[in-house]
Motif scaffolding. Structure first.
Motif: not given
Length: 527
Positions: A508-527
């Motif tokens: 199921n894809t809900n948990a991986p999608t949440i992980m993707i957002a957690e991963r991306a949030a750090e990159w966005i905040a540091r950009a």
């Protein structure tokens, strides 16, 4: 109106991003959602999924184009149209997929996406009912627990073991293969969507976060190759919201590629027929649609403790409603799909290639066809289909649905894998522990040959609601975003949702999608 970040889509990814980015009080965040607030009691009572799934209530309820592999039937694609997105209407099952899925992403050239590298981000979100461990988090916002299992659920797990499959107490642990009870995003009898977990606790206290519901994004505003904002329709009026730093698309595997194309970003072959000027040629937008083809075995039962429609069942349901309202316990506190299995159709496989979901009710056509009586069902889905589809435009009108073509059972290998899985599920349900429920095959009684069963598969297969891949991550000419989810060739624009997955995960894809957002949030905040 002007913000630092504009997030399009308040679903599994968008709510996480809004939480993480707004944690910095020096930045302003706007979260757009085309649907309403998550007021509906059908969202929060787990059993409400039975009513949401077949209707347009907080649900986009998309149809596919006719599918040649399914006898030219149109498939059905429910998607959440509400705060929490599809996490507010899904089956609440928490599965990460196989560890090898993420190592495959890394091997495809996506640095930072191996299992060892993404595991901390799974753990960050999670409050697991067993507490923190190597594979689980204990302090996150997303509660992950288990429901009080129905007797048929326990019997299914025992039957799986008698059929030769090992018991697995944690599909998100060391090994995925086996049969067992699912972890679910349900807390004390209530659905724990990403809106409930990540948005509700902070929405009123963070003045730097604006959440706009019933706000339909129409296009991304571009200045040359720079994303500067979003044109959005609210109460029948279009207005432009400006983004000082980034626009982030979290509209899902259908919505994100559609919005890119409506904005002139995508393959010229999709844009020109709709009269949309090409702002940036990106041929991979909308391509690589992958979804798990799924067929449901359905059984009628003599046991009215299973869900269904009867005089006795109605009396029991009245009692169940009282029990739920008083203590949030009982049948209505369940997602009905309480257990399942990850199995290999061939011994030499490294990873399971089919997934089962046992369901304590009789399902037919996404619960759009109801049958008198009580029953039991078992989903069988192909985890790594070779059939690849696409998402395109039917119109330049942003309110028109996208063109969805999953190409289900377009590759014969998928047909053969699904056939083997169907037989394996039948074998489990034929074991002695299931006998007490008096199950009678509703749809395939007397069908034994491959030819007969394949004909049945083409009549009954459809989605199990795991579309991904339409804004694929990678570095080749058909990739849409890079390893940090920035849209190739456009500044200030990212896609953060299931559409960036280069391949489907095994589950199921809900948990991986949440992980993707957690991963991306750090990159966005540091950009």
């Amino acid at each position: 109106m002007e913000f630092d970040y504009i997030i399009v889509g308040a679903g599994s990814a968008g709510c996480v991003l809004a939480n993480r980015l707004s944690a910095d009080p020096s930045v302003s965040v706007c979260l757009l959602e085309a649907g309403p607030r998550d007021w509906s009691p059908l969202i929060h009572a787990p059993a409400g999924i039975a009513a949401i799934l077949p209707t347009r209530h907080v649900n986009w309820a998309f149809d596919t184009v006719p599918q040649p592999g399914l006898g030219n039937r149109r498939g059905y694609q429910p998607r959440g149209k509400v705060l929490g997105g599809s996490s507010s209407i899904n089956g609440m099952i928490y599965i990460r997929g196989h560890q090898g899925d993420y190592d495959e992403w890394s091997a495809l050239g996506n640095a930072g996406w191996s299992f060892d590298e993404v595991l901390p981000y799974f753990r960050k979100s999670q409050a697991h009912f067993r507490g923190a461990s190597h594979f689980h988090g204990g302090e996150g916002e997303l509660y992950v627990g288990q429901v009080e299992a129905h007797a048929a659920t326990r019997a299914f797990i025992e039957a799986g073991q008698q059929a030769g499959h090992r018991h697995n107490s944690d599909f998100n642990g060391v090994e995925q293969e086996g049969v067992g009870q699912y972890d679910v995003t349900i807390r004390e009898g209530r659905r724990w969507s990403t809106a409930t977990a990540f948005l509700t606790p902070i929405r009123d206290s963070r003045r730097n976060l604006s959440v706009l519901t019933d706000a339909h994004a129409e296009r991304i505003v571009l200045q040359g190759k720079q994303a500067t904002g979003v044109q959005v329709r609210i109460k029948g009026r279009s207005l432009t919201l400006k983004a000082r730093r980034e626009v982030v698309l979290s509209a899902g595997a259908f919505g994100s590629p559609q919005l890119l194309m409506l904005s002139g970003i995508g393959p010229e072959s999709e844009l020109k027929p709709q009269g949309i000027a090409v702002q940036h040629e990106l041929p991979g937008v909308g391509q690589n649609l992958q979804d798990h083809p799924d067929v449901v075995l359905g059984y009628q039962s003599t046991d009215n403790s299973l869900m269904g429609y009867s005089v006795g069942g109605s009396l029991k349901m009245g009692s169940a409603l009282a029990q739920y309202l008083a203590r949030r316990r009982g049948p209505l506190a369940s997602n009905f799909a309480e257990a399942g299995a990850f199995l290999k159709t061939r011994d030499e496989l490294v990873r399971p290639d089919i997934q089962l979901h046992s369901v304590v009710s009789l399902l037919d056509d996404h619960n759009r066809k109801l049958h008198w009586g009580h029953g039991f069902s078992c989903h069988v889905c192909v985890l790594r289909p070779k059939s690849i589809g696409s998402v395109g435009l039917q119109s330049a009108d942003p309110s028109a649905p996208p063109r969805i073509d999953p190409n289900f059972l377009g590759h014969d290998d998928d047909v053969q894998t699904l056939l083997k899985g169907y037989r394996m599920a039948r074998e489990i349900i034929a074991q002695a522990p299931m006998a007490r429920f008096g199950l009678k095959d509703k749809f395939s009684q007397g069908l034994a040959s491959d030819e007969q069963l394949i004909e049945l598969l083409r009549k009954r297969t459809d989605s199990i609601y795991h579309p991904v891949g339409t804004c694929r991550m990678g570095n080749d000419e058909h990739a849409v975003v890079d390893g940090q989810l920035r849209v190739h060739g456009i500044q200030g624009l990212r896609v953060v949702d299931a559409s960036i997955m280069p391949t489907l995960v095994g589950g199921n894809t809900n948990a991986p999608t949440i992980m993707i957002a957690e991963r991306a949030a750090e990159w966005i905040a540091r950009a």
